[in-house]
Write a protein that holds these residues in place. Structure first.
Motif, PDB file in Angstrom:
ATOM      1  N   LYS A 157      -1.226   0.564  12.931  1.00 32.22           N
ATOM      2  CA  LYS A 157      -0.271   1.164  13.875  1.00 32.22           C
ATOM      3  C   LYS A 157      -0.959   2.299  14.635  1.00 32.22           C
ATOM      4  O   LYS A 157      -1.111   3.393  14.105  1.00 32.22           O
ATOM      5  CB  LYS A 157       0.966   1.670  13.112  1.00 32.22           C
ATOM      6  CG  LYS A 157       1.811   0.522  12.584  1.00 32.22           C
ATOM      7  CD  LYS A 157       3.038   0.983  11.848  1.00 32.22           C
ATOM      8  CE  LYS A 157       2.747   1.270  10.413  1.00 32.22           C
ATOM      9  NZ  LYS A 157       3.926   1.439   9.563  1.00 32.22           N
TER      10      LYS A 157
ATOM     11  N   ILE B 224       6.975  -8.507   9.917  1.00 30.29           N
ATOM     12  CA  ILE B 224       8.076  -7.569   9.665  1.00 30.29           C
ATOM     13  C   ILE B 224       8.973  -7.481  10.900  1.00 30.29           C
ATOM     14  O   ILE B 224      10.197  -7.517  10.810  1.00 30.29           O
ATOM     15  CB  ILE B 224       7.519  -6.181   9.277  1.00 30.29           C
ATOM     16  CG1 ILE B 224       6.871  -6.288   7.893  1.00 30.29           C
ATOM     17  CG2 ILE B 224       8.610  -5.114   9.293  1.00 30.29           C
ATOM     18  CD1 ILE B 224       6.122  -5.061   7.462  1.00 30.29           C
TER      19      ILE B 224
ATOM     20  N   ARG C 203      11.860   7.770   7.751  1.00 25.03           N
ATOM     21  CA  ARG C 203      10.497   7.925   7.258  1.00 25.03           C
ATOM     22  C   ARG C 203       9.700   8.657   8.327  1.00 25.03           C
ATOM     23  O   ARG C 203       9.748   8.282   9.499  1.00 25.03           O
ATOM     24  CB  ARG C 203       9.869   6.560   7.000  1.00 25.03           C
ATOM     25  CG  ARG C 203       8.376   6.722   6.772  1.00 25.03           C
ATOM     26  CD  ARG C 203       7.672   5.511   6.393  1.00 25.03           C
ATOM     27  NE  ARG C 203       7.417   4.604   7.480  1.00 25.03           N
ATOM     28  CZ  ARG C 203       6.935   3.376   7.274  1.00 25.03           C
ATOM     29  NH1 ARG C 203       6.711   2.956   6.047  1.00 25.03           N
ATOM     30  NH2 ARG C 203       6.707   2.568   8.275  1.00 25.03           N
TER      31      ARG C 203
ATOM     32  N   CYS D  42      11.799  -0.633  -0.407  1.00 20.33           N
ATOM     33  CA  CYS D  42      12.001  -0.879   1.019  1.00 20.33           C
ATOM     34  C   CYS D  42      10.900  -1.746   1.624  1.00 20.33           C
ATOM     35  O   CYS D  42      10.857  -1.949   2.820  1.00 20.33           O
ATOM     36  CB  CYS D  42      12.146   0.436   1.789  1.00 20.33           C
ATOM     37  SG  CYS D  42      10.667   1.445   1.735  1.00 20.33           S
ATOM     38  N   GLY D  43      10.000  -2.276   0.783  1.00 19.69           N
ATOM     39  CA  GLY D  43       8.996  -3.226   1.283  1.00 19.69           C
ATOM     40  C   GLY D  43       9.650  -4.588   1.462  1.00 19.69           C
ATOM     41  O   GLY D  43      10.823  -4.778   1.117  1.00 19.69           O
TER      42      GLY D  43
ATOM     43  N   ARG E 225      11.613   3.209  10.467  1.00 19.99           N
ATOM     44  CA  ARG E 225      10.170   3.307  10.721  1.00 19.99           C
ATOM     45  C   ARG E 225       9.977   4.136  11.989  1.00 19.99           C
ATOM     46  O   ARG E 225       9.829   3.600  13.086  1.00 19.99           O
ATOM     47  CB  ARG E 225       9.562   1.910  10.909  1.00 19.99           C
ATOM     48  CG  ARG E 225       9.411   1.108   9.618  1.00 19.99           C
ATOM     49  CD  ARG E 225       8.607  -0.164   9.855  1.00 19.99           C
ATOM     50  NE  ARG E 225       8.129  -0.757   8.630  1.00 19.99           N
ATOM     51  CZ  ARG E 225       8.781  -1.706   7.942  1.00 19.99           C
ATOM     52  NH1 ARG E 225       9.917  -2.176   8.384  1.00 19.99           N
ATOM     53  NH2 ARG E 225       8.267  -2.186   6.833  1.00 19.99           N
TER      54      ARG E 225
ATOM     55  N   HIS F  75       2.679  -6.486  10.275  1.00 14.43           N
ATOM     56  CA  HIS F  75       3.797  -5.895  11.010  1.00 14.43           C
ATOM     57  C   HIS F  75       4.421  -6.875  12.007  1.00 14.43           C
ATOM     58  O   HIS F  75       5.575  -6.719  12.373  1.00 14.43           O
ATOM     59  CB  HIS F  75       3.384  -4.567  11.648  1.00 14.43           C
ATOM     60  CG  HIS F  75       3.399  -3.466  10.630  1.00 14.43           C
ATOM     61  ND1 HIS F  75       2.274  -3.083   9.966  1.00 14.43           N
ATOM     62  CD2 HIS F  75       4.428  -2.750  10.110  1.00 14.43           C
ATOM     63  CE1 HIS F  75       2.601  -2.136   9.094  1.00 14.43           C
ATOM     64  NE2 HIS F  75       3.892  -1.917   9.159  1.00 14.43           N
TER      65      HIS F  75
ATOM     66  N   GLY G 179       7.323   1.070  -1.329  1.00 17.13           N
ATOM     67  CA  GLY G 179       6.839   0.279  -0.193  1.00 17.13           C
ATOM     68  C   GLY G 179       5.950  -0.816  -0.766  1.00 17.13           C
ATOM     69  O   GLY G 179       4.747  -0.621  -0.930  1.00 17.13           O
ATOM     70  N   THR G 180       6.567  -1.953  -1.079  1.00 17.24           N
ATOM     71  CA  THR G 180       5.786  -2.994  -1.771  1.00 17.24           C
ATOM     72  C   THR G 180       4.707  -3.612  -0.887  1.00 17.24           C
ATOM     73  O   THR G 180       3.755  -4.181  -1.407  1.00 17.24           O
ATOM     74  CB  THR G 180       6.718  -4.111  -2.287  1.00 17.24           C
ATOM     75  OG1 THR G 180       7.594  -4.489  -1.222  1.00 17.24           O
ATOM     76  CG2 THR G 180       7.517  -3.666  -3.484  1.00 17.24           C
ATOM     77  N   ASN G 181       4.850  -3.500   0.438  1.00 22.49           N
ATOM     78  CA  ASN G 181       3.815  -4.096   1.304  1.00 22.49           C
ATOM     79  C   ASN G 181       2.483  -3.401   1.074  1.00 22.49           C
ATOM     80  O   ASN G 181       1.452  -4.028   0.856  1.00 22.49           O
ATOM     81  CB  ASN G 181       4.190  -3.973   2.784  1.00 22.49           C
ATOM     82  CG  ASN G 181       5.597  -4.452   3.057  1.00 22.49           C
ATOM     83  OD1 ASN G 181       6.108  -5.265   2.314  1.00 22.49           O
ATOM     84  ND2 ASN G 181       6.226  -3.940   4.089  1.00 22.49           N
ATOM     85  N   ASP G 182       2.528  -2.075   1.116  1.00 22.68           N
ATOM     86  CA  ASP G 182       1.279  -1.344   0.901  1.00 22.68           C
ATOM     87  C   ASP G 182       0.932  -1.265  -0.582  1.00 22.68           C
ATOM     88  O   ASP G 182      -0.245  -1.328  -0.946  1.00 22.68           O
ATOM     89  CB  ASP G 182       1.364   0.060   1.518  1.00 22.68           C
ATOM     90  CG  ASP G 182       1.045   0.003   2.999  1.00 22.68           C
ATOM     91  OD1 ASP G 182       0.063  -0.662   3.359  1.00 22.68           O
ATOM     92  OD2 ASP G 182       1.796   0.585   3.797  1.00 22.68           O
TER      93      ASP G 182
ATOM     94  N   GLU H 111       3.651   3.963  -2.400  1.00 21.46           N
ATOM     95  CA  GLU H 111       2.887   2.892  -1.742  1.00 21.46           C
ATOM     96  C   GLU H 111       1.462   2.798  -2.268  1.00 21.46           C
ATOM     97  O   GLU H 111       0.728   1.899  -1.883  1.00 21.46           O
ATOM     98  CB  GLU H 111       2.812   3.162  -0.233  1.00 21.46           C
ATOM     99  CG  GLU H 111       4.156   3.156   0.437  1.00 21.46           C
ATOM    100  CD  GLU H 111       4.021   3.322   1.933  1.00 21.46           C
ATOM    101  OE1 GLU H 111       4.123   2.329   2.635  1.00 21.46           O
ATOM    102  OE2 GLU H 111       3.804   4.468   2.379  1.00 21.46           O
TER     103      GLU H 111
ATOM    104  N   ARG I 101      -3.412  -6.441   3.840  1.00 21.33           N
ATOM    105  CA  ARG I 101      -2.169  -7.142   4.181  1.00 21.33           C
ATOM    106  C   ARG I 101      -2.234  -7.861   5.517  1.00 21.33           C
ATOM    107  O   ARG I 101      -1.375  -8.674   5.855  1.00 21.33           O
ATOM    108  CB  ARG I 101      -0.984  -6.164   4.144  1.00 21.33           C
ATOM    109  CG  ARG I 101      -1.063  -5.069   5.170  1.00 21.33           C
ATOM    110  CD  ARG I 101      -0.053  -3.987   4.882  1.00 21.33           C
ATOM    111  NE  ARG I 101       1.201  -4.195   5.573  1.00 21.33           N
ATOM    112  CZ  ARG I 101       2.146  -3.273   5.674  1.00 21.33           C
ATOM    113  NH1 ARG I 101       2.002  -2.093   5.095  1.00 21.33           N
ATOM    114  NH2 ARG I 101       3.250  -3.499   6.324  1.00 21.33           N
TER     115      ARG I 101
HETATM  116  C1  PEP Z   1       5.594  -0.824   2.813  1.00 23.94           C
HETATM  117  O1  PEP Z   1       4.400  -0.521   2.836  1.00 23.94           O
HETATM  118  O2  PEP Z   1       6.102  -1.583   1.952  1.00 23.94           O
HETATM  119  C2  PEP Z   1       6.511  -0.299   3.845  1.00 23.94           C
HETATM  120  C3  PEP Z   1       7.805  -0.470   3.764  1.00 23.94           C
HETATM  121  O3  PEP Z   1       5.952   0.350   4.909  1.00 23.94           O
HETATM  122  P1  PEP Z   1       5.220  -0.421   6.130  1.00 23.94           P
HETATM  123  O4  PEP Z   1       5.443  -1.897   5.939  1.00 23.94           O
HETATM  124  O5  PEP Z   1       5.815   0.087   7.380  1.00 23.94           O
HETATM  125  O6  PEP Z   1       3.799  -0.017   5.942  1.00 23.94           O
END
Ligand code: PEP
Ligand code: MG
Length: 538
Positions: free
Chosen positions: A335, A187, A327, A496-497, A291, A184, A446-449, A425, A459
């Motif tokens: 978080k 991000i 969201r 949205c990742g 977010r 984060h 959510g590509t990050n998760d 996700e 991550r």
């Molecule tokens: C994700 O997981 O890709 C996402 C957009 O949410 P966050 O990064 O806030 O977990």
């Protein structure tokens, strides 16, 4: 001059005064006299009761009986003679206030768990929770105070609850020793548009003693007290990068459409009212990810329904009819809001986070839903649930939305029926995308998760950087099948990742069938340019 490297997570050159961020000291763990510890305990207990009563009030207004009663029972538990006497006795025999509450709370919870009565057995968790709230207050931490002026921030690492407290207009650049490209902190750097290095091989003590820090986050270098030649070279690079950025301005008010007429919408990821202004300034076609948990972080108490409503209404009004996807609260994992005093988890990334936490704590969720629906009357809002795994979670969340709408109707408050989407996700949600697509109005990946859970890669873990592969075949298969599932159900799918902001992948996502990409505002113009210039064979 000292020189080293780091992993660039947002490009650019920055130079200025270094400021080393140290985690605020946790409250002292020294044990005071029994009288001092007893006083600390009684103050913390009173604070916990105030918090619980406030939450109970919110719960009663939002949802009526059951949840409010649990919170009210917790207030009574903190007034229970057995608890108070037990804590005082432990303190008198040398325990700290926090140890005493923890021990006595656990002892009472175990006694309750051993009872025959189902109701009383069920209260064991409540006494643990109430005791955890008091110990959380006792072990709470202070805050870091930032000096005047602009600076480049150096830190071991930054948690989201810390990043939201940064004086963002004064941070010229960020350098952390830990962190990863998907953390984060990274991000936030992209959202704030500030050159950033993570995993820097710098000793923070050297940073403390230096007068100037310069970073080239385009090629991953840092310099402490750079010599004149280096400084001149970096300044030149900085002005050439600014020049390139100016070249992108031509794409600000353009549609995102390829030469052969294929269209995709470029939305912005935001976490605050300032970010919404930034999104507007770069010509975002909407907000694809608000977010909302950032409204809950870096503060001492829960935001009220009114505060949330104002934030969502502002976003809806500022975007003037363009889509704003809020969201719902994605607290958990990295978080954390300390005032919630949520129990520590062994594996928080796999724990009670996102929608799971909201379904377990409707007293948190319902005021947020009310605020979103109230704000829906002021613009083009949608809502989206994070960390969904099973269909029933979406169905239950939708039932709560209906309940909120009925309440608003009864109260004569204006609202609109708004689209409800989910984030994909988890691999489970990706594999079940067809089923979700029947229940949801849109899917946003959510590509990050999704990367973290598909590739089993934390991550946050800097050591895994070389294993991170955004184009891993397993991930691409999932991405393709999600877009297909949405297409078959006649709904749209977006991403949205962080991968959505990678201009080199934009064409591939378009080909897969994605109709929306949502990214840090600072990435929009470059991705738009790439799509508009895309050569396509008919
Ligand atoms: C994700 O997981 O890709 C996402 C957009 O949410 P966050 O990064 O806030 O977990
Ligand atoms: Mg996520």
């Amino acid at each position: 001059m000292k020189h080293g490297i780091g992993l660039p997570v947002y490009p650019g050159v920055a130079m200025g005064k270094p400021l080393v961020y140290r985690k605020p000291e946790a409250a002292s763990s020294d044990v005071g006299t029994p009288e001092a510890e007893a006083l600390k305990f009684h103050r913390a207990c009173q604070e916990a009761k105030n918090q619980l009563s406030a939450l109970a009030k919110i719960a009663r207004e939002g949802l009526g009986g059951e949840q409010a009663e649990i919170l009210e029972v917790q207030v009574l538990m903190l007034e229970d003679g057995e608890l108070l006497e037990g804590v005082e006795a432990a303190i008198a025999s040398g325990a700290s206030a926090a140890e005493a509450v923890q021990q006595q709370g656990e002892a009472m919870a175990q006694d309750m768990a051993a009872l025959d009565d189902d109701y009383l057995r069920g209260r064991a968790a409540d006494i643990r929770d109430a005791a955890a709230r008091v110990t959380g207050i006792l072990r709470g931490s202070g805050t870091f105070s930032f000096p005047e002026g602009k600076f480049l921030l150096l830190a071991e690492d930054l948690a989201p609850s810390e990043t939201v407290r940064l004086p963002r207009d004064r941070v010229l650049g960020l350098v952390t020793r830990q962190g990863s490209a998907n953390s984060h902190t990274a991000i936030l750097a992209r959202t704030l548009n500030i050159p950033t290095l993570v995993q820097a091989d710098m000793d923070l003590k050297d940073g403390e003693n230096a007068k100037i820090l310069a970073i080239d986050a385009s090629c991953g270098e840092w310099f402490l007290d750079p010599d004149e030649e280096t400084l001149a070279r970096l300044k030149e690079k900085q002005s050439s990068l600014n020049h390139q950025q100016t070249g992108l301005d031509a794409y600000r008010d353009r549609e995102t459409v390829t030469a052969s007429g294929r269209k995709i919408q470029l939305f912005a990821n935001v976490g605050s009212a300032e970010d919404v202004a930034e999104a507007q300034a770069v010509g975002a076609e909407g907000i694809g990810l608000y977010r909302s948990e950032f409204l809950y972080l870096g503060r001492e108490k829960l935001p009220s329904e009114e505060e949330l409503f104002e934030a969502y209404r502002t976003a809806a009004e500022r975007m003037k009819g363009r889509s704003v996807i809020i969201r719902t609260l994605d607290i958990g994992a990295d978080k954390q809001a300390s005032y919630l005093n949520l129990p520590a988890e062994e594996n928080p990334a796999l724990g009670l986070r996102g929608l799971r936490l909201c379904l377990a704590h409707p007293e948190l969720f319902l005021p947020q839903l009310r605020a979103i629906y109230r704000a829906s009357a002021y613009g083009n809002l949608s809502l989206m649930f994070p960390m969904v795994t099973s269909l029933w979670e979406l169905q239950e969340a939708k039932r709560l939305c209906t309940q909120v709408c009925l309440e608003l109707e009864d109260d004569g408050v204006a609202y609109r029926e708004i689209p409800i989407g989910i984030m994909i996700e988890t691999p489970a949600a990706a594999l079940e995308a067809r089923e979700f697509a029947k229940e949801a109005d849109f899917l946003s990946v959510g590509t990050n998760d999704l990367t973290q859970y598909t590739l089993a890669q934390d991550r946050q873990n800097a050591a895994l950087e070389r294993f991170f592969d955004p184009c891993h075949p397993a991930l691409l298969k999932l991405l393709r099948s999600i877009a297909e599932a949405a297409g078959q159900a006649g709904i749209w799918a977006g991403i949205c990742g962080e991968l959505a902001g990678d201009a080199t992948l934009a064409g591939m996502f378009l080909d897969m069938g994605y109709r929306e990409l949502s990214m840090a505002p600072g990435r929009i113009l470059e991705v738009r340019k790439t799509i508009c210039e895309r050569e396509e064979t008919p």
